[in-house]
Design a protein around this motif. Structure first.
Motif, PDB file in Angstrom:
ATOM      1  N   UNK A 401      -3.572   0.515 -22.846  1.00  0.00           N
ATOM      2  CA  UNK A 401      -4.661   1.456 -22.608  1.00  0.00           C
ATOM      3  C   UNK A 401      -4.371   2.208 -21.304  1.00  0.00           C
ATOM      4  N   UNK A 402      -3.332   3.032 -21.328  1.00  0.00           N
ATOM      5  CA  UNK A 402      -2.849   3.614 -20.082  1.00  0.00           C
ATOM      6  C   UNK A 402      -3.669   4.844 -19.666  1.00  0.00           C
ATOM      7  N   UNK A 403      -3.583   5.179 -18.371  1.00  0.00           N
ATOM      8  CA  UNK A 403      -4.317   6.327 -17.819  1.00  0.00           C
ATOM      9  C   UNK A 403      -3.254   7.301 -17.275  1.00  0.00           C
ATOM     10  N   UNK A 404      -2.709   8.121 -18.166  1.00  0.00           N
ATOM     11  CA  UNK A 404      -1.549   8.963 -17.817  1.00  0.00           C
ATOM     12  C   UNK A 404      -1.908  10.050 -16.809  1.00  0.00           C
ATOM     13  N   UNK A 405      -1.444   9.889 -15.582  1.00  0.00           N
ATOM     14  CA  UNK A 405      -1.846  10.806 -14.504  1.00  0.00           C
ATOM     15  C   UNK A 405      -0.665  11.596 -13.953  1.00  0.00           C
ATOM     16  N   UNK A 406       0.485  11.537 -14.626  1.00  0.00           N
ATOM     17  CA  UNK A 406       1.669  12.183 -14.041  1.00  0.00           C
ATOM     18  C   UNK A 406       1.465  13.693 -13.837  1.00  0.00           C
ATOM     19  N   UNK A 407       0.686  14.301 -14.749  1.00  0.00           N
ATOM     20  CA  UNK A 407       0.475  15.748 -14.675  1.00  0.00           C
ATOM     21  C   UNK A 407      -0.278  16.194 -13.441  1.00  0.00           C
ATOM     22  N   UNK A 408      -0.864  15.247 -12.682  1.00  0.00           N
ATOM     23  CA  UNK A 408      -1.606  15.623 -11.471  1.00  0.00           C
ATOM     24  C   UNK A 408      -0.783  15.361 -10.214  1.00  0.00           C
ATOM     25  N   UNK A 409       0.494  14.990 -10.394  1.00  0.00           N
ATOM     26  CA  UNK A 409       1.312  14.656  -9.223  1.00  0.00           C
ATOM     27  C   UNK A 409       1.648  15.920  -8.431  1.00  0.00           C
ATOM     28  N   UNK A 410       1.563  15.793  -7.114  1.00  0.00           N
ATOM     29  CA  UNK A 410       2.002  16.893  -6.254  1.00  0.00           C
ATOM     30  C   UNK A 410       3.492  16.741  -5.970  1.00  0.00           C
ATOM     31  N   UNK A 411       3.922  15.510  -6.085  1.00  0.00           N
ATOM     32  CA  UNK A 411       5.292  15.169  -5.737  1.00  0.00           C
ATOM     33  C   UNK A 411       6.112  15.157  -7.020  1.00  0.00           C
ATOM     34  N   UNK A 412       7.298  15.750  -6.983  1.00  0.00           N
ATOM     35  CA  UNK A 412       8.172  15.722  -8.153  1.00  0.00           C
ATOM     36  C   UNK A 412       8.689  14.318  -8.400  1.00  0.00           C
ATOM     37  N   UNK A 413       8.879  13.972  -9.689  1.00  0.00           N
ATOM     38  CA  UNK A 413       9.389  12.622 -10.019  1.00  0.00           C
ATOM     39  C   UNK A 413      10.525  12.737 -11.006  1.00  0.00           C
TER      40      UNK A 413
END
Ligand code: PYC
Length: 413
Positions: A401-413
């Motif tokens: 039941x994940x909470x995908x938050x990568x799209x809100x990152x300010x930092x590149x990954x």
């Protein structure tokens, strides 16, 4: 006037109120032991003492007060996340930051600047629209603006088409702010200590005592302590400490570097982020340009700085802000980001009774300091997972039941 000052200073009844009331020896038993005297651990101790009346608390740290990631972040505060769970959580944090200076009787230099997440591609514009809708729905001020409006609000930015990655628009978040990171930690520490909380720096935890599936204390470089409850808040070392309790975390630890320029007069009022260019920048109250880029491309427990990082950062930064070509870099450093697979934190209860976790902050630990402290204190005090923390439970990795938050990152990954 100087005479009055001298008289006051030499008076024996001068009301000296020491900034910190350091504890001496460790006691044998505490109601709560918090591992990690960074912003999160100290904020939790503060709320345990002030909201829940639990003051028999020891906050332990292997180093010095707020010397880990609290000292290494770039102080950005915002609530413009992507998931409803993330937005609700960081909205509460922004609200707590706004009243923090008064609550802690410490000027944390909270300064609302407005926050741009620049979009250079159609995909980034789509994510910006998505975030704006989720934000507005939950009462957080964010809107999508075009490049002309970006230039109007932030005249120093180069929005020309004649660059490698022209700006198409931005997600604009007026409440985006910066604060003085060490004051935040010191404010929580001072008020918690005034209530009787003990803070013990230079006290490294070497083991977690678990008996019959329940945490009962810790062993440290200064002896063994029994505890009714134990919480860890040790960003950068979360997996290592959790392993002592027998827990395996879905976390990979990756260095995140940052730097500041020499100080200059105010020239950049806003906070500017470009995920596509892998850069972010703001100007501190001291006048330094505070900047960062992507995480390092490998997992590592290290806080060393690299030339490669600076070169990559500046290549893109000069395109956005040509004036940066005139400035020298003054300092460079790194923190250690504990990354989870869904880019959301791990908070609250664990499979070990009376053992609580505050981890997995990735690149957004500082901005969560007050809300994590408040809600973790509630969790520790009541033994229940607060509603706001339910989406961030460790158990979500069992139920997918994940909470995908990568799209809100300010930092590149
Ligand atoms: O999430 O705003 C952010 C951020 C900037 C630098 C690290 N995290």
């Amino acid at each position: 006037m100087p005479f009055a000052l001298l008289k006051y200073g030499l008076k024996s009844s001068h009301p000296i109120d020491p900034h910190f009331r350091w504890a001496g020896d460790l006691k044998k038993t505490y109601d709560v032991v918090i591992i990690g005297a960074g912003g999160h651990g100290l904020a939790c101790a503060y709320y345990l003492a002030t909201t829940h009346g639990i003051t028999n608390v020891a906050v332990l740290d292997k180093g010095y007060l707020a010397g880990g990631n609290t000292a290494r972040n770039t102080t950005i505060v915002r609530a413009n996340y992507l998931t409803p769970e993330g937005v609700a959580f960081y909205k509460e944090s922004v609200d707590l930051f706004r009243s923090m200076s008064i609550e802690l009787d410490m000027n944390v230099m909270y300064s609302e600047r407005g926050h741009f997440t620049l979009a250079h591609t159609d995909a980034a514009m789509r994510t910006a629209r998505w975030r704006a809708e989720v934000n507005k729905h939950l009462g957080v001020s964010s809107e999508v603006i075009d490049a002309r409006e970006v230039k109007r609000i932030c005249p120093t930015m180069n929005v020309s088409d004649n660059v490698r990655y022209p700006i198409l628009g931005a997600l604009y978040h007026p409440p985006g702010a910066i604060a003085r990171h060490d004051s935040v930690a010191w404010g929580y520490a001072r008020q918690a200590m005034r209530k009787g909380v003990e803070v013990h720096p230079q006290t490294e935890v070497k083991g977690i005592l678990v008996e019959g599936g329940r945490a009962v204390g810790v062993t440290t470089t200064r002896g063994t302590i029994r505890a009714g409850k134990v919480m860890q808040a040790v960003a950068g070392s979360s997996s290592h400490v959790a392993r002592m309790a027998g827990l395996r975390l879905p976390i990979k630890t990756i260095p995140l570097q940052a730097c500041v320029s020499e100080p200059v007069k105010p020239i950049l009022d806003q906070i500017v982020v470009s995920g596509s260019l892998h850069v972010y920048i703001s100007q501190s109250a001291r006048g330094e340009m505070v900047m960062g880029g992507a995480t390092d491309p490998y997992g590592l427990y290290s806080t060393r700085s690299t030339l490669d990082f600076k070169e990559g950062l500046m290549g893109h930064m000069l395109e956005l802000f040509p004036f940066m070509g005139e400035l020298k870099i003054l300092r460079q450093w790194a923190g250690m980001a504990d990354m989870t697979p869904d880019f959301s934190p791990v908070m609250g209860l664990t499979p070990i009774e009376n053992y609580y976790i505050d981890a997995g902050w990735g690149t957004w630990g500082f901005k969560a300091t007050p809300v994590s402290g408040k809600r973790m204190a509630e969790c520790v005090a009541t033994g229940r997972q607060p509603d706001l923390l339910k989406p961030f439970a460790l158990s979500r990795f069992d139920t997918f039941d994940l909470v995908g938050e990568k799209g809100a990152a300010s930092v590149g990954h």
